[in-house]
Design a protein around this motif. Structure first.
Motif: not given
Lengths: 281, 358
Positions: A72-98
């Motif tokens: 959940l913390n990865v989804i809400s941007g609180f942790y940044q995963p070392q590997e893998g991608e988060v896609w939200f609303m059809g777009k790849k999400r860059p590293t961003m602050r919560p």
């Protein structure tokens, strides 16, 4: 068991459909691809992929320490995963602050309540509206025109949520004075005030008695039904999870061991082993 | 019987949201303002103005400033004295560089300059919290005082190293320099206090204030709800320093007239304002006034009782003052961190139900 079960579960149809109780489930809203999260040598999440579809209630379950909250913390941007991608609303999400993730329409509640104790219930819920309040500091400092108007408009929205969650009587009470169950409800209200597309609930029913759980379950279903909010929740109460959710992800020791409808998951051998234990002989 | 909310129904959110929701409070607010503006200037004399009223008003502005930072945004600062010095020196430089511009504008501009300096010294708050931040602001305190002593440009190369305010007029009445009248100085300070309090109140009740309080109460949750911590903290530092700078500028220009930075704006001043905020009440505008009034009045009251009534030696009474303030700080920190303002609030709540507490 894994070899046979997993491919079948991965092969989920992504066409829109309507559930038995008439809710519409759409395409993929959030897609997590091969997420790996490490803390030093500890692998909290190990190569997990799953998706959350528009309008569904998605549960994440697993024993303690399985990595659910980290997910959940990865989804809400609180942790940044070392590997893998988060896609939200059809777009790849860059590293961003919560706080930027929050502005994309993802709101959450916390396992140990994270309300602003020094503020009233109303102010707490109003903080959920911060992203809708754009008046500059000059207008705010003289409290004229736009600042006043904006405050009233957002208050209106907050009052709707207060009505919805039936917490009218405690509106002006400082949060520090509330009992546990109500705090949980206020926290849900604050998350709802942000009008999220995706609502993350970290153990919304932890520590509640049966009636409070029933209330909270009803609120979760109503939120999903009335506002069409997609919900991802972590919960330990299996009865609640099986009743509420459309699909369930099962995690254990940072790995995904099951994914599918409650019935599929319930009959998954690996899930049963993780929960009930298995003899190693 | 008139002090209660019963029967005072609000029919709009704007009405529910006003500063004084209880009708009696509203009337009292206007009465206090009317007395302060229309009655006090005629009955004021030099002793009361210089011993009580003017320092109270100026310290109230500083306390409002520090309260925004510490009480509302939860960032501890021990640099208040230095930021007051920034206000004083900017005001001095502006007064001497642009003698034709009104002193009132200079004071506001001095606040603006202090806001920028304060925001710059607020940068460490993004990384550190609590005691460590207090130490970082302590560095600001010593550095700025050192700077104002060391660089002659700040005091226009005057031989004494002091800055002294030249004579300036507002509507033809002298408010700085040697020939001021108590009522004129009082009115200038009163205008700034009223403006500061209204602006501070408006900022703290709107979305800015909620961002600050969210950061104060739980910064992680605040960020996840969409508060940009950088902007929230720096804006708190800037707004706080703005008020502190105004109070420093007034302290120098209209109250003291001449200032030696190490003496007037040293670490003692930082602690004094912090005590006001703690005793008055963290996170309350009213508390800033209560704390300032308390700290300013205490020595005067003690002197009246001790020296004039009982004939004790003045130094003994001065020591009593220190002891009482010290004890009160401990009492409030342990028993009532929200200070006099909270005691007042609790008293009101109890009285509302009195004599049947349940």
């Amino acid at each position: 068991m894994n070899e046979t079960a997993t491919p079948q579960m991965q092969d989920q149809t992504l066409e829109d459909y309507t559930t038995a109780d008439g809710r519409k489930i759409g395409g993929v809203m959030m897609d997590l691809k091969s997420i790996t999260l490490r803390f030093g040598g500890l692998i909290a999440i190990n190569d997990i992929s799953f998706n959350i579809r528009q309008g569904e209630i998605r549960a994440i379950i697993g024993p303690n320490g399985a990595g659910k909250s980290s997910m959940l913390n990865v989804i809400s941007g609180f942790y940044q995963p070392q590997e893998g991608e988060v896609w939200f609303m059809g777009k790849k999400r860059p590293t961003m602050r919560p706080y930027k993730v929050a502005r994309q329409g993802i709101a959450r509640t916390f396992q140990n309540i994270a309300l602003f104790e020094g503020m009233t219930v109303l102010d707490n819920i109003m903080t959920g509206r911060l992203n809708f309040m754009k008046t500059g500091w000059v207008a705010q400092s003289i409290w004229l025109g736009s600042a006043k108007k904006e405050e009233t408009i957002n208050r209106q929205k907050v009052e709707e949520i207060i009505d919805f969650l039936e917490i009218q009587t405690i509106r002006k009470t400082p949060v520090g004075r509330l009992p546990y169950g109500l705090k949980k409800r206020v926290e849900l209200a604050r998350a709802l005030a942000a009008e999220p597309n995706l609502l993350l609930l970290d153990e919304p029913m932890a520590g509640m008695n049966v009636e409070e759980k029933e209330d909270m379950s009803r609120f979760i279903l109503d939120v999903n039904d009335e506002f069409g909010t997609t919900i991802a929740l972590i919960e330990h109460d299996m009865g609640v999870v099986m009743d509420l959710s459309d699909r369930v992800v099962v995690m254990d020791y940072g790995k995904k061991i099951g994914d599918g409808t409650p019935d599929e998951v319930r009959n998954n051998q690996e899930v049963i082993e993780a929960y009930l234990g298995v003899s190693h002989d | 019987m008139f002090y209660r909310e019963a029967g005072d129904f609000k029919t709009s959110y704007a009405a529910d949201n006003q500063t004084f929701p209880i009708a009696f409070d509203r009337y009292r607010y206007w009465v206090v303002l009317a007395i302060a503006f229309l009655v006090m200037p005629f009955i004021i004399n030099d002793y009361w103005a210089n011993a009580l009223l003017i320092p109270f008003l100026i310290y109230a502005i500083a306390a409002i400033g520090l309260n925004i930072l510490t009480g509302y945004c939860g960032q501890v600062s021990l640099g208040t004295g230095a930021f007051m010095a920034v206000g004083a020196y900017s005001c001095y430089k502006l007064m001497t560089a642009f003698p034709d511009v009104s002193i009132l504008i200079h004071v506001v501009l001095a606040g603006g300059i202090t806001a920028m300096v304060g925001a710059a010294f607020g940068l460490p708050s993004l990384r550190i919290k609590g005691f460590y931040l207090a130490v970082a602001t302590l560095a600001a305190q010593f550095f700025l005082v050192w700077l104002f002593n060391k660089v002659p440009w700040f005091y226009n190369n005057s031989a004494s190293g002091q800055i002294s305010a030249p004579e300036r007029f507002v509507f033809g009445v002298p408010v700085t320099g040697a020939n001021t009248d108590a009522w004129a100085v009082y009115l200038v300070c009163l205008v700034f206090v009223t403006g500061s309090a209204i602006i501070a109140r408006n900022m703290t009740r709107g979305s800015m204030g909620r961002k600050w309080m969210a950061i104060r109460d739980m910064d992680i949750a605040a960020e996840i709800i969409g508060v940009n911590p950088l902007r929230a903290k720096l804006s708190a530092f800037a707004v706080s320093s703005f008020f502190v700078g105004i109070s420093g500028a007034l302290f120098f220009s209209v109250y003291l007239g001449a200032v030696e930075v190490g003496e007037v704006f040293g670490i003692n001043k930082s602690f004094l304002v912090l005590f006001m905020v703690i005793i008055g009440g963290l996170g309350s505008i009213f508390g800033s006034f209560a704390g300032a009034a308390f700290i300013v009045c205490l020595p005067v009251v003690l002197k009246l009782i001790g020296v004039d009534l009982f004939g004790w030696p003045p130094d003994l009474v001065a020591h009593f003052n220190l002891i009482i303030v010290g004890l009160l700080i401990m009492f409030f920190l342990i028993k009532e961190p929200h200070g006099l303002a909270q005691l007042w609030r609790v008293a009101k709540e109890k009285l509302r139900l009195w004599p049947f507490p349940h």
